[in-house]
Design a protein around this motif. Structure first.
Motif, PDB file in Angstrom:
ATOM      1  N   SER A 219       0.826  -1.205   0.000  1.00 45.28           N
ATOM      2  CA  SER A 219       0.000   0.000   0.000  1.00 45.28           C
ATOM      3  C   SER A 219       0.861   1.257   0.000  1.00 45.28           C
ATOM      4  O   SER A 219       0.497   2.276  -0.595  1.00 45.28           O
ATOM      5  CB  SER A 219      -0.950  -0.001   1.193  1.00 45.28           C
ATOM      6  N   PHE A 220       2.022   1.196   0.675  1.00 45.49           N
ATOM      7  CA  PHE A 220       2.961   2.319   0.638  1.00 45.49           C
ATOM      8  C   PHE A 220       3.461   2.526  -0.788  1.00 45.49           C
ATOM      9  O   PHE A 220       3.602   3.664  -1.259  1.00 45.49           O
ATOM     10  CB  PHE A 220       4.118   2.035   1.588  1.00 45.49           C
ATOM     11  N   GLN A 221       3.709   1.433  -1.496  1.00 42.71           N
ATOM     12  CA  GLN A 221       4.185   1.554  -2.871  1.00 42.71           C
ATOM     13  C   GLN A 221       3.084   1.999  -3.828  1.00 42.71           C
ATOM     14  O   GLN A 221       3.372   2.463  -4.925  1.00 42.71           O
ATOM     15  CB  GLN A 221       4.796   0.224  -3.324  1.00 42.71           C
ATOM     16  N   ASP A 222       1.824   1.856  -3.426  1.00 41.29           N
ATOM     17  CA  ASP A 222       0.766   2.504  -4.202  1.00 41.29           C
ATOM     18  C   ASP A 222       0.990   4.011  -4.234  1.00 41.29           C
ATOM     19  O   ASP A 222       0.675   4.685  -5.217  1.00 41.29           O
ATOM     20  CB  ASP A 222      -0.604   2.216  -3.587  1.00 41.29           C
ATOM     21  N   LEU A 223       1.506   4.548  -3.139  1.00 36.39           N
ATOM     22  CA  LEU A 223       1.787   5.973  -3.045  1.00 36.39           C
ATOM     23  C   LEU A 223       3.129   6.327  -3.667  1.00 36.39           C
ATOM     24  O   LEU A 223       3.278   7.376  -4.288  1.00 36.39           O
ATOM     25  CB  LEU A 223       1.774   6.411  -1.578  1.00 36.39           C
ATOM     26  N   TYR A 224       4.116   5.468  -3.481  1.00 33.96           N
ATOM     27  CA  TYR A 224       5.481   5.711  -3.954  1.00 33.96           C
ATOM     28  C   TYR A 224       5.975   4.481  -4.727  1.00 33.96           C
ATOM     29  O   TYR A 224       6.720   3.663  -4.199  1.00 33.96           O
ATOM     30  CB  TYR A 224       6.416   6.004  -2.768  1.00 33.96           C
ATOM     31  N   PRO A 225       5.558   4.320  -5.970  1.00 33.15           N
ATOM     32  CA  PRO A 225       5.857   3.080  -6.694  1.00 33.15           C
ATOM     33  C   PRO A 225       7.324   2.886  -7.019  1.00 33.15           C
ATOM     34  O   PRO A 225       7.727   1.773  -7.375  1.00 33.15           O
ATOM     35  CB  PRO A 225       5.025   3.215  -7.975  1.00 33.15           C
ATOM     36  N   ASP A 226       8.138   3.925  -6.921  1.00 34.60           N
ATOM     37  CA  ASP A 226       9.553   3.788  -7.254  1.00 34.60           C
ATOM     38  C   ASP A 226      10.423   3.544  -6.030  1.00 34.60           C
ATOM     39  O   ASP A 226      11.655   3.555  -6.128  1.00 34.60           O
ATOM     40  CB  ASP A 226      10.047   5.038  -7.994  1.00 34.60           C
ATOM     41  N   VAL A 227       9.805   3.347  -4.865  1.00 38.61           N
ATOM     42  CA  VAL A 227      10.562   2.988  -3.670  1.00 38.61           C
ATOM     43  C   VAL A 227      10.525   1.474  -3.537  1.00 38.61           C
ATOM     44  O   VAL A 227       9.458   0.861  -3.547  1.00 38.61           O
ATOM     45  CB  VAL A 227       9.977   3.645  -2.407  1.00 38.61           C
ATOM     46  N   TYR A 228      11.680   0.861  -3.422  1.00 38.75           N
ATOM     47  CA  TYR A 228      11.787  -0.579  -3.320  1.00 38.75           C
ATOM     48  C   TYR A 228      12.056  -0.982  -1.870  1.00 38.75           C
ATOM     49  O   TYR A 228      12.516  -0.173  -1.064  1.00 38.75           O
ATOM     50  CB  TYR A 228      12.910  -1.114  -4.210  1.00 38.75           C
ATOM     51  N   PHE A 229      11.772  -2.229  -1.570  1.00 40.72           N
ATOM     52  CA  PHE A 229      11.976  -2.754  -0.226  1.00 40.72           C
ATOM     53  C   PHE A 229      12.713  -4.080  -0.288  1.00 40.72           C
ATOM     54  O   PHE A 229      12.390  -4.945  -1.112  1.00 40.72           O
ATOM     55  CB  PHE A 229      10.637  -2.957   0.509  1.00 40.72           C
ATOM     56  N   ASP A 230      13.677  -4.222   0.589  1.00 41.22           N
ATOM     57  CA  ASP A 230      14.374  -5.489   0.783  1.00 41.22           C
ATOM     58  C   ASP A 230      14.083  -5.912   2.211  1.00 41.22           C
ATOM     59  O   ASP A 230      14.542  -5.258   3.163  1.00 41.22           O
ATOM     60  CB  ASP A 230      15.882  -5.326   0.555  1.00 41.22           C
ATOM     61  N   VAL A 231      13.295  -6.970   2.396  1.00 46.10           N
ATOM     62  CA  VAL A 231      12.760  -7.347   3.701  1.00 46.10           C
ATOM     63  C   VAL A 231      13.374  -8.677   4.115  1.00 46.10           C
ATOM     64  O   VAL A 231      13.237  -9.675   3.404  1.00 46.10           O
ATOM     65  CB  VAL A 231      11.221  -7.447   3.652  1.00 46.10           C
ATOM     66  N   LEU A 232      14.029  -8.692   5.260  1.00 42.00           N
ATOM     67  CA  LEU A 232      14.735  -9.881   5.720  1.00 42.00           C
ATOM     68  C   LEU A 232      14.137 -10.368   7.033  1.00 42.00           C
ATOM     69  O   LEU A 232      14.064  -9.622   8.002  1.00 42.00           O
ATOM     70  CB  LEU A 232      16.220  -9.586   5.919  1.00 42.00           C
ATOM     71  N   TYR A 233      13.681 -11.617   7.043  1.00 36.07           N
ATOM     72  CA  TYR A 233      13.219 -12.253   8.273  1.00 36.07           C
ATOM     73  C   TYR A 233      14.376 -13.051   8.883  1.00 36.07           C
ATOM     74  O   TYR A 233      15.161 -13.684   8.163  1.00 36.07           O
ATOM     75  CB  TYR A 233      12.052 -13.214   8.010  1.00 36.07           C
ATOM     76  N   MET A 234      14.471 -13.033  10.191  1.00 42.17           N
ATOM     77  CA  MET A 234      15.356 -13.958  10.897  1.00 42.17           C
ATOM     78  C   MET A 234      14.744 -14.250  12.258  1.00 42.17           C
ATOM     79  O   MET A 234      13.942 -13.452  12.775  1.00 42.17           O
ATOM     80  CB  MET A 234      16.777 -13.413  11.025  1.00 42.17           C
ATOM     81  N   PRO A 235      15.057 -15.388  12.857  1.00 38.21           N
ATOM     82  CA  PRO A 235      14.487 -15.722  14.168  1.00 38.21           C
ATOM     83  C   PRO A 235      14.775 -14.633  15.191  1.00 38.21           C
ATOM     84  O   PRO A 235      15.838 -14.020  15.192  1.00 38.21           O
ATOM     85  CB  PRO A 235      15.184 -17.034  14.533  1.00 38.21           C
TER      86      PRO A 235
END
Length: 568
Positions: A219-235
């Motif tokens: 939904s944030f990228q609906d507002l700012y489509p040229d902002v990318y996200f790199d999301v990392l999960y770890m325990p």
């Protein structure tokens, strides 16, 4: 881009936008998994010891990149702009490795750590994105102008106060407006995060919450489509140590999502940024004071709370149909419910579950310097309250008997944490479980401790990445985002959120009236207080000790323990 944006960059993202945040079928109504094993209160609950996902802890960390979403919706609120302020000064970020491994060896000199200074006037401001960006957002699909304010519903946020430096162009400006707002809400961002900026996020959210996070990012990228996200999960048990190692070496994510009780240690280690220069007064007013208190440390705001949990008063409405407004009324209602094998109230005396009431009765269990401050009239009033628990029914001390009997449907009131909310709901039924506001007592009221989950800004984050990260942090406080997070058991930290689930609504309201669990350098400081004050409770109510003497003995014990902990 100056100090106005510095103070409003988080507010601009938290104001109501028009991005879609309809809960997915999987997220809606999905609770976080209840802790496995026997429920226990013998050790006070720790955010650090919360169950980790995956349960086995053997799966490797996983990363998800998000780079494309549907088109841009109508305009987004404009930040305040005061172009005369000086920029933030950030020291060079260290690079390269030191030694052969992660942290430097004990005999190696530490790496320099990036620091930032910002503030009103000549001392700070917010850095302008380093690449050129359009002065207004491009129009969304369908031809609507990006400069038009949202039309779906009136914003619940405070109205803008405009400086009258000139007259804005009619019909929505294209470029920097002539009128320079000090708090400008309802206008699209004129300097959105630059294209192809990437925000890196590390977290330990369980599956349903991770899915909700990806929906918020979308939904944030609906507002700012040229902002990318790199999301990392770890325990969760690995997250803090991994972050500390990377941030110490000048690396790590833009944002760390984790419990507020990590904050003091991270801030003392110069691993997270002070958010105070970027906090707008309207944004601060939108957060509950209890939530804010969990992230304020040594004059700094060490992270931004997006969810809360804590100690609350539960009621079985099948036994006690109405909520008490005062403790005396609680005593009356509990007495009426004590019949046919049922007990009106079974209240927890343990310090973790009762100590917050000392503050709400006009005192302080700890002063601003972290020293004990309870051996006074307020401390005696707290012990009076604990003695009065027997008027309502009976009291327990750091055991599970109250929980067990409540889940059997035999207790009217208990005091426990919101982490038990769904377990209790499953036991007695959603129609019977209620969380009540804390009732008044003497010249104050009862209260419980409040904790928070929050977003930390990496001290090494700078330039475009820092700009985009701050905007996203503020977006987490959008009331619609908060409502979505409530679907996956993240209780809102903002006051204007309206979760669909009634119990989540009640929990948020009760926690807003709680007492912040303040940041401490590490849990040994907590145990210094809790162990000594649990000793006071046992001495007074089981050994018949004089209350004032017991409080003074605990004061002396804690003072000595703090001296030991603070010794070089």
């Amino acid at each position: 881009m100056g100090i106005g944006l510095a103070l409003a960059v988080l507010l601009l993202a938290s104001c109501r936008g028009e991005a879609s945040l309809t809960p997915t079928a999987e997220a809606a109504g999905t609770a976080s998994p209840a802790p496995t094993g026997e429920m226990t209160k013998t050790a006070w609950p720790s955010q650090e010891s919360a169950p980790a996902y995956p349960p086995s802890g053997s799966e490797p960390a996983t990363a998800t990149s998000v780079a494309s979403v549907p088109g841009l919706p109508p305009g987004y609120p404009e930040p305040a702009v005061e172009p005369s302020a000086a920029p933030v000064v950030v020291s060079p970020t260290p690079s390269g490795d030191q030694g052969a491994g992660g942290y430097p060896a004990p005999d190696e000199p530490p790496l320099a750590v990036a620091t930032a200074t910002a503030g009103p006037g000549a001392g700070g401001g917010y850095p302008e994105p380093s690449t050129a960006v359009p002065p207004v957002l491009p129009p969304p699909p369908g031809g609507a102008t990006a400069t038009s304010p949202p039309t779906a519903s009136p914003s619940p946020w405070p109205q803008a106060t405009l400086a009258t430096a000139g007259t804005a162009q009619a019909g929505g400006a294209t470029g920097t407006p002539t009128a320079m707002p000090t708090e400008y809400i309802g206008r699209p961002v004129q300097s959105p995060p630059p294209p192809e900026t990437t925000v890196h996020i590390w977290h330990a959210w369980p599956p349903a919450q991770s899915q909700a996070l990806m929906q918020v990012i979308g939904s944030f990228q609906d507002l700012y489509p040229d902002v990318y996200f790199d999301v990392l999960y770890m325990p969760r048990e690995e997250l803090r140590g991994r972050y500390e190692a990377e941030a110490y070496r000048g690396r790590g994510p833009s944002l760390l999502l984790g419990p507020a009780d990590w904050g003091a240690g991270l801030y003392d280690g110069a691993l997270v940024a002070n958010l105070s220069p970027y906090m707008n007064p309207q944004l601060l007013a939108a957060l509950s004071q209890a939530a804010l208190g969990t992230v304020q440390y040594q004059g700094a705001q060490i992270c931004l709370p997006y969810a809360v949990d804590g100690v609350v008063l539960y009621r079985n409405a099948a036994l006690v149909p109405k909520a008490p407004r005062t403790f005396d009324e609680l005593v009356t209602l509990a007495g009426e419910a004590t019949r046919a094998g049922n007990l009106g109230a079974f209240l927890e005396r343990g310090a973790y579950y009762s100590l917050a009431s000392l503050n709400s009765l006009g005192g302080q269990w700890m002063d601003a310097n972290g020293n004990p401050a309870f051996n006074n009239a307020a401390g005696l009033a707290w012990l009076d309250l604990l003695a009065d628990y027997d008027r309502a029914g009976t009291a327990t001390f750091n055991n599970n008997r109250d929980l067990e009997l409540f889940m059997d449907g035999r207790i009217g009131f208990i005091i426990d944490g919101t982490w038990s909310m769904r377990t209790l709901e499953a036991a007695v039924g959603s129609e019977n479980l209620a969380i009540d506001p804390w009732p008044a007592y003497q010249d104050g009221r009862m209260a419980g401790f409040v904790r928070s989950e929050c977003a930390y800004l990496n001290i090494n984050s700078a330039g475009n990445e820092q700009y985009a990260a701050l905007v996203f942090m503020g977006y987490l406080l959008n009331s619609e985002v908060q409502n979505l997070l409530a679907e996956v058991e993240l209780i809102p930290a903002v006051l204007d959120a309206e979760p669909r689930n009634l119990l989540s609504q009640q929990a948020a309201a009760a926690l807003a009236g709680g007492v912040a669990m303040p940041p401490m350098p590490n849990e040994r400081y907590w145990y210094a207080y809790l162990d000594a004050l649990d000793g006071v409770i046992l001495d007074v109510f089981e050994q018949g000790a004089d209350p004032a003497t017991a409080l003074q003995d605990a004061y002396d014990t804690i003072t000595i323990r703090l001296l030991e902990l603070r010794a070089p």
